[in-house]
Scaffold this motif. Structure first.
Motif, PDB file in Angstrom:
ATOM      1  N   HIS A  60       1.328 -25.862  46.470  1.00  0.00           N
ATOM      2  CA  HIS A  60       0.409 -25.809  45.326  1.00  0.00           C
ATOM      3  C   HIS A  60      -0.051 -24.386  45.036  1.00  0.00           C
ATOM      4  O   HIS A  60      -0.378 -24.046  43.908  1.00  0.00           O
ATOM      5  CB  HIS A  60      -0.820 -26.690  45.597  1.00  0.00           C
ATOM      6  N   ARG A  82      -5.257 -16.250  34.446  1.00  0.00           N
ATOM      7  CA  ARG A  82      -4.321 -16.924  35.373  1.00  0.00           C
ATOM      8  C   ARG A  82      -3.685 -15.913  36.306  1.00  0.00           C
ATOM      9  O   ARG A  82      -3.592 -16.106  37.503  1.00  0.00           O
ATOM     10  CB  ARG A  82      -3.200 -17.603  34.568  1.00  0.00           C
ATOM     11  N   SER A 109      -1.973 -28.972  33.075  1.00  0.00           N
ATOM     12  CA  SER A 109      -0.943 -29.989  33.334  1.00  0.00           C
ATOM     13  C   SER A 109      -0.476 -29.977  34.784  1.00  0.00           C
ATOM     14  O   SER A 109      -0.139 -31.022  35.338  1.00  0.00           O
ATOM     15  CB  SER A 109       0.243 -29.853  32.377  1.00  0.00           C
ATOM     16  N   HIS A 110      -0.434 -28.797  35.403  1.00  0.00           N
ATOM     17  CA  HIS A 110      -0.130 -28.756  36.840  1.00  0.00           C
ATOM     18  C   HIS A 110      -1.159 -29.571  37.617  1.00  0.00           C
ATOM     19  O   HIS A 110      -0.811 -30.375  38.484  1.00  0.00           O
ATOM     20  CB  HIS A 110      -0.197 -27.322  37.382  1.00  0.00           C
ATOM     21  N   PHE A 170       1.587 -22.470  41.999  1.00  0.00           N
ATOM     22  CA  PHE A 170       1.486 -22.896  40.597  1.00  0.00           C
ATOM     23  C   PHE A 170       1.113 -21.762  39.655  1.00  0.00           C
ATOM     24  O   PHE A 170       1.521 -21.760  38.502  1.00  0.00           O
ATOM     25  CB  PHE A 170       0.470 -24.028  40.436  1.00  0.00           C
ATOM     26  N   GLY A 171       0.345 -20.810  40.157  1.00  0.00           N
ATOM     27  CA  GLY A 171      -0.052 -19.696  39.315  1.00  0.00           C
ATOM     28  C   GLY A 171       1.131 -18.921  38.763  1.00  0.00           C
ATOM     29  O   GLY A 171       1.031 -18.260  37.740  1.00  0.00           O
ATOM     30  N   TYR A 172       2.284 -19.019  39.446  1.00  0.00           N
ATOM     31  CA  TYR A 172       3.476 -18.288  39.017  1.00  0.00           C
ATOM     32  C   TYR A 172       4.418 -19.146  38.184  1.00  0.00           C
ATOM     33  O   TYR A 172       5.478 -18.696  37.781  1.00  0.00           O
ATOM     34  CB  TYR A 172       4.243 -17.767  40.244  1.00  0.00           C
ATOM     35  N   LYS A 173       4.061 -20.424  37.962  1.00  0.00           N
ATOM     36  CA  LYS A 173       5.004 -21.341  37.311  1.00  0.00           C
ATOM     37  C   LYS A 173       4.585 -21.622  35.875  1.00  0.00           C
ATOM     38  O   LYS A 173       3.392 -21.669  35.577  1.00  0.00           O
ATOM     39  CB  LYS A 173       5.028 -22.686  38.061  1.00  0.00           C
ATOM     40  N   GLY A 179       6.179 -26.389  37.009  1.00  0.00           N
ATOM     41  CA  GLY A 179       5.103 -26.901  37.846  1.00  0.00           C
ATOM     42  C   GLY A 179       5.077 -28.420  37.882  1.00  0.00           C
ATOM     43  O   GLY A 179       4.992 -29.036  38.942  1.00  0.00           O
ATOM     44  N   VAL A 180       5.174 -29.042  36.686  1.00  0.00           N
ATOM     45  CA  VAL A 180       5.091 -30.505  36.608  1.00  0.00           C
ATOM     46  C   VAL A 180       6.269 -31.152  37.343  1.00  0.00           C
ATOM     47  O   VAL A 180       6.124 -32.177  37.996  1.00  0.00           O
ATOM     48  CB  VAL A 180       5.019 -30.955  35.132  1.00  0.00           C
ATOM     49  N   THR A 206       4.601 -24.515  32.725  1.00  0.00           N
ATOM     50  CA  THR A 206       4.222 -25.929  32.776  1.00  0.00           C
ATOM     51  C   THR A 206       5.336 -26.820  33.307  1.00  0.00           C
ATOM     52  O   THR A 206       5.127 -27.624  34.215  1.00  0.00           O
ATOM     53  CB  THR A 206       3.802 -26.396  31.369  1.00  0.00           C
ATOM     54  N   ALA A 210      -3.368 -22.378  38.552  1.00  0.00           N
ATOM     55  CA  ALA A 210      -2.588 -23.498  38.033  1.00  0.00           C
ATOM     56  C   ALA A 210      -3.091 -23.891  36.650  1.00  0.00           C
ATOM     57  O   ALA A 210      -4.260 -23.698  36.331  1.00  0.00           O
ATOM     58  CB  ALA A 210      -2.685 -24.695  38.978  1.00  0.00           C
ATOM     59  N   THR A 211      -2.195 -24.441  35.809  1.00  0.00           N
ATOM     60  CA  THR A 211      -2.601 -24.870  34.471  1.00  0.00           C
ATOM     61  C   THR A 211      -3.127 -26.309  34.526  1.00  0.00           C
ATOM     62  O   THR A 211      -2.972 -26.997  35.534  1.00  0.00           O
ATOM     63  CB  THR A 211      -1.424 -24.835  33.482  1.00  0.00           C
TER      64      THR A 211
END
Ligand SMILES: Nc1ncnc2c1ncn2[C@@H]1O[C@H](COP(=O)(O)OP(=O)(O)OP(=O)(O)O)[C@@H](O)[C@H]1O
Ligand SMILES: [Mg+2]
Lengths: 261, 254
Positions: free
Chosen positions: B104, B77, A178-179, B107-110, B115-116, B112, A175-176
């Motif tokens: 959750h 990532r 911002s996530h 998220f690695g596949y999304k 994901g947000v 920004t 996850a980044t």
């Protein structure tokens, strides 16, 4: 064993009590404060309050004007708190061990927090008064600066308390930043943060009165004006409306707290 | 097929102590490997080097033909989406629901924005429910995680790792905070992940007996060095004593 600890704690209470009395006595001696004289002025003060600080029928006519000013004060407090909250959220994220992006920003955020927090709001308004003069911007800024420091500190602690574990787990999924902030850190800490914001709104409505006296704005100005023109009945009405407002705001925020926490 | 290759790995957090020294081993795809060793031996550090949650100081780690140590941000990532991680303390977001915590893992596949905004596809949601069902906690999908027992939370943690669709799952003492019954449930699930889904597992464990009964292979770490690496059947009293040091060994089993 158990009785021993109880007896011990009783001893501690007695010692603490004696120390408090001693400290009180010495500070009275140092500051030349006479308890008996002080106590004697009480009846006089109370009878003055009873005879002068009454809300008479004709003062009620001033209510609309007072309420307008009160409104102004309430909105200024809310606006100052909200704006400070937005910036504090950013500073809180920078300052927290879990979400900091680098050490420099972290130190800056913590510095802002302690610098603006350790100077009382009244002192801020006096400082700002010199540069901005007597207007509502000064009052707004004084509340804003104090709130910014307090909320930044509270937010840093809230985020730190929410813990590093979920952040670590999300980093491990790829996850980044911002996530992680929007989906793990904020959901976990938001209720506590809102609770702090409500607390600051309450506090600021109280301080706004004092700040208003100094900066000549809002309900503080009204209070000061009636006070200086010796219209004590109107002063009583102003005080009364402030007390009622603070109580109402407190009730509302307690209700909100109950729902979100 | 070799999935993971660790060669002469060295790691230290400060200049005084070398936490990992010259660690070398390979893991084949589909293996179930346990890492055992006394407290402070460097087991957690070893796992965190594999998905680079901590930086590598010396040596090389090759995962799926990628040099882990030299990956740039974007590729790192990508690497992490291929490696699931399960923690001793579950590491969920306690105030969020089970299903949110499972998702959750995607998220690695999304990017920004996706994901947000929490944009998940129907397939992803179906997959999440499928996994919850498989681990026997589908009925709790809409409960907040802090209302679940430790064993149930750990199963949420496993679902979160599985939905990543990983090639490897790293488990850092997944049963250290659980009672014996929940421990068995969790270990059985981890075993079936490897057997049925063919996902490789590397599990840090404190309990030697558990490691022996579940894993194909055991790696023994002592003071940051590999002192045993072989099939579970080959781990005898003598080797165990060598890993733990004779005296500590008695303390651990009692
Ligand atoms: N983030 C860190 N910063 C500095 N030192 C660390 C850090 N993490 C671990 N260490 C040190 O590295 C050594 C190995 O720690 P590690 O957590 O890898 O051991 P472990 O085998 O997992 O132990 P345990 O069984 O207690 O979990 C310990 O001496 C520890 O103090
Ligand atoms: Mg560990």
């Amino acid at each position: 064993m158990k009785e021993k600890t109880i007896r011990k704690s009783r001893w501690m209470t007695t010692i603490a009590f004696i120390i408090i009395i001693g400290v009180t006595y010495f500070s009275a001696v140092i500051t030349d404060f006479n308890f008996i004289e002080g106590a004697l002025t009480f009846p006089a003060a109370i009878s003055w309050i009873a005879s002068n600080l009454w809300i008479t029928a004709e003062t009620w006519e001033r209510l609309p004007a007072i309420l307008t000013k009160l409104n102004e004060t309430i909105f200024m407090s809310i606006a100052a708190t909200t704006l400070a909250a937005v910036i504090s959220l950013f500073l809180g994220l920078m300052g927290s061990q879990t979400t900091k992006v680098n050490n420099i920003f972290s130190v800056i955020a913590r510095f802002i927090a302690s610098f603006s927090r350790n100077i009382p709001v009244v002192a801020w308004s006096l400082i700002l008064l010199i540069s901005f003069g007597q207007n509502s911007l000064t009052g707004f800024l004084a509340l804003f600066v104090g709130t910014l420091g307090f909320l930044t500190r509270a937010f840093i602690e809230t985020i730190d308390e929410a813990g590093h574990s979920a952040v670590e787990a999300l980093q491990a999924t790829g996850a980044t930043y911002s996530h992680i902030v929007s989906k793990a850190v904020l959901p976990q800490s938001l209720p506590q943060m809102l609770s702090w914001i409500l607390f600051m709104i309450e506090t600021n409505i109280r301080s706004a009165t004092l700040v208003g006296i100094l900066t000549g704005t809002g309900i503080g100005y009204t209070f000061d004006m009636y006070y200086k023109s010796l219209n004590y009945n109107a002063v009583a009405l102003v005080t009364f409306t402030i007390v009622i407002t603070v109580i109402i705001i407190e009730l509302i925020s307690n209700r909100i707290r109950k729902v979100i926490l | 097929m070799t999935l993971l290759q660790v060669a002469k790995l060295g790691k230290s957090y400060d200049s005084q102590t070398q936490v990992l020294k010259d660690v070398s081993f390979t893991v084949e795809a589909g293996e179930f490997v346990s890492v055992i060793g006394p407290s402070g031996a460097g087991k957690s550090t070893l796992l965190r080097c594999i998905n680079r949650m901590v930086e590598i100081n010396h040596g090389k780690i090759l995962f799926d033909e990628r040099d882990v140590g030299s990956l740039k941000k974007k590729d790192l990532r990508k690497l992490r989406t291929d490696i699931g991680m399960v923690f001793q303390h579950y590491n969920l977001v306690p105030r969020l629901t089970v299903i949110e915590n499972v998702l959750h893992g995607r998220f690695g596949y999304k990017n920004t924005v996706q994901g947000v905004l929490g944009r998940f596809t129907e397939e992803e949601k179906e997959q999440a429910f499928y996994l919850l069902d498989k681990l026997g906690i589908a009925e709790h999908a809409y409960k907040r995680c802090d209302q679940l027992s430790g064993g149930q939370q750990q199963r949420v943690g496993i679902c979160r790792a599985l939905i990543q669709d990983p090639k490897l799952i790293l488990c850092d003492e997944p049963i250290a905070s659980l009672d014996p019954n929940s421990s068995t449930v969790i270990m059985d699930h981890l075993q079936s992940i490897t057997k049925e889904l063919g996902i490789t597992c590397i599990v840090n464990l404190h309990q030697v007996e558990v490691a022996q009964s579940y894993s194909d292979r055991i790696i023994g770490l002592r003071k940051g060095e590999v002192v045993f690496d072989g099939r579970s059947a080959l781990l005898l009293e003598e080797q165990i004593n060598h890993i733990y040091g004779t005296k500590q060994r008695e303390l651990i089993t009692v």
